[in-house]
Design a protein around this motif. Structure first.
Motif, short mmCIF file in Angstrom:
data_model
loop_
_atom_site.label_atom_id
_atom_site.label_comp_id
_atom_site.label_asym_id
_atom_site.label_seq_id
_atom_site.Cartn_x
_atom_site.Cartn_y
_atom_site.Cartn_z
N ARG A 52 0.81 -1.21 0.00
CA ARG A 52 0.00 0.00 0.00
C ARG A 52 0.85 1.27 0.00
NH1 ARG A 52 -3.32 -3.92 1.23
NH2 ARG A 52 -5.58 -3.61 1.13
N CYS A 53 2.07 1.17 0.50
CA CYS A 53 2.98 2.32 0.40
C CYS A 53 3.47 2.51 -1.03
CB CYS A 53 4.19 2.12 1.32
SG CYS A 53 3.87 2.41 3.06
N ASN A 55 1.95 2.12 -3.94
CA ASN A 55 1.06 2.92 -4.78
C ASN A 55 0.39 4.07 -4.00
OD1 ASN A 55 -0.90 1.67 -3.27
ND2 ASN A 55 -1.99 0.76 -5.00
N ARG A 56 0.92 4.33 -2.82
CA ARG A 56 0.49 5.44 -1.95
C ARG A 56 -0.99 5.39 -1.59
NH1 ARG A 56 2.47 11.23 -3.57
NH2 ARG A 56 0.96 11.72 -1.95
N MET A 57 -1.51 4.17 -1.40
CA MET A 57 -2.79 4.05 -0.73
C MET A 57 -2.61 4.54 0.71
SD MET A 57 -4.20 0.40 -2.15
CE MET A 57 -5.77 0.41 -1.31
N ILE A 58 -1.41 4.34 1.24
CA ILE A 58 -1.00 4.97 2.49
C ILE A 58 0.38 5.59 2.26
CG2 ILE A 58 -2.32 3.47 4.04
CD1 ILE A 58 0.19 1.87 4.55
N ASP A 59 0.74 6.60 3.03
CA ASP A 59 2.02 7.28 2.86
C ASP A 59 3.03 6.78 3.87
OD1 ASP A 59 1.43 8.99 0.68
OD2 ASP A 59 0.36 10.37 2.02
N LYS A 77 -1.74 14.94 -6.43
CA LYS A 77 -2.87 14.01 -6.60
C LYS A 77 -3.11 13.68 -8.07
CE LYS A 77 -5.53 14.85 -2.39
NZ LYS A 77 -6.84 15.32 -1.84
N ARG A 81 -2.61 9.98 -9.66
CA ARG A 81 -3.71 9.28 -10.33
C ARG A 81 -3.25 8.73 -11.68
NH1 ARG A 81 -8.48 10.89 -13.59
NH2 ARG A 81 -10.21 9.55 -13.00
N ARG A 84 -0.89 5.74 -11.13
CA ARG A 84 -1.59 4.53 -10.69
C ARG A 84 -2.22 3.75 -11.82
NH1 ARG A 84 -4.50 7.09 -5.37
NH2 ARG A 84 -2.92 6.51 -3.81
N MET A 89 -3.82 -3.48 -8.92
CA MET A 89 -3.88 -3.99 -7.55
C MET A 89 -4.89 -5.14 -7.51
SD MET A 89 -2.65 -2.80 -4.41
CE MET A 89 -2.81 -3.50 -2.77
N ASN A 95 -12.52 -7.10 -3.88
CA ASN A 95 -12.82 -5.67 -4.03
C ASN A 95 -13.66 -5.39 -5.28
OD1 ASN A 95 -12.25 -3.45 -2.35
ND2 ASN A 95 -10.91 -2.56 -3.89
#
Length: 265
Positions: A52-53, A55-59, A77, A81, A84, A89, A95
């Motif tokens: 997740r880091c 693809n920066r789903m979280i930083d 942003k 985008r 990505r 994913m 999902n």
């Protein structure tokens, strides 16, 4: 001689959640174009946080992530985008939008290329629809193209998830425990498909796995993570029982028995 270019390069990556909860500590590794890399380790080791880091789903707190010659951490942003669209994913629990059909879910993989309005209205080109159909057929789902996803089995849902990722035309696939919810025969189908995608399309695959034997069977390279740190990064053939113990600690005995037995992937 391996002349494939490096697609992903990570250095000094750390991430903490609140006081005293260090999820990742000084993570560093690289992955080449078309390489199939499995990340293994016990639950809570930081495998999902790492993906997740990327693809920066979280930083991340500190560190650098360089993907396709672009530094990921500093992107706006809008640029994130766009980046990505090159990173597919695949999730453990699929999902998907279960009330929509398989092909409608696959087409959602094109949303990163659309304006907000076109995405909201579901405006897809004839070419995009044809590609979605072609991908579902290539994954053995030709009879299920127009079925609602809540009518599909777990393995079929995961193949829809793969098709959704592939329609993005990604350079990198991040797969977070993609076979954890599947029976052994379905899991083998999914791993076979991911391996073929990597080999045939030259897509780099990073896959989080709990099953050591599966990682050894499919990977070009294995990264072992324990308590947020990389403790192994190398050839699957060099992953000895001792190294498995180092990665998994007290869980290792059961895993080593599985490898020697009939534990399927």
């Amino acid at each position: 001689m391996d002349i494939k270019p490096t697609l992903l390069d990570i250095a000094g990556l750390s991430k903490s959640y609140g006081k005293g909860k260090q999820a990742l500590s000084d993570i560093g590794f690289s992955a080449k174009q078309g390489e199939f890399v499995s990340i293994i380790g016990p639950s809570g080791a930081g495998k999902s946080t790492l993906l997740r880091c990327i693809n920066r789903m979280i930083d991340a707190d500190v560190g650098t992530i360089r993907f396709d010659e672009t530094e990921v951490n500093g992107l706006s942003k809008r640029k994130l985008r766009k980046l990505r669209t090159k990173i597919g994913m695949i999730f453990q629990h699929y999902n998907l939008v279960h009330r929509l059909s398989a092909i409608e879910n696959v087409l959602h993989g094109r949303l990163g290329y659309k304006s907000t309005l076109a995405g909201a209205l579901g405006l897809y080109s004839r070419e995009e629809k044809a590609r979605a159909y072609e991908l579902l057929c290539s994954l053995g789902l030709e009879e299920h193209v127009h079925k609602r996803c809540d009518q599909l089995s777990g393995g079929q849902k995961q193949r829809v998830g793969i098709a959704r990722a592939l329609i993005q035309e990604p350079k990198l696939l991040l797969c977070d425990e993609p076979i954890a919810s599947l029976d052994p025969s379905s899991a083998k189908v999914i791993m076979d498909q991911l391996r073929q995608v990597s080999a045939r399309m030259g897509i780099t695959v990073l896959v989080n796995l709990h099953q050591v034997d599966v990682a050894m069977r499919y990977s070009d390279r294995i990264i072992g993570v324990n308590q947020g740190r990389i403790v192994y990064n190398g050839d699957p053939q060099l992953l000895t029982d001792e190294r498995i113990h180092h990665i998994y600690g007290s869980e290792a005995g059961e895993l080593i028995i599985d490898i020697g037995g009939q534990h399927a992937g």
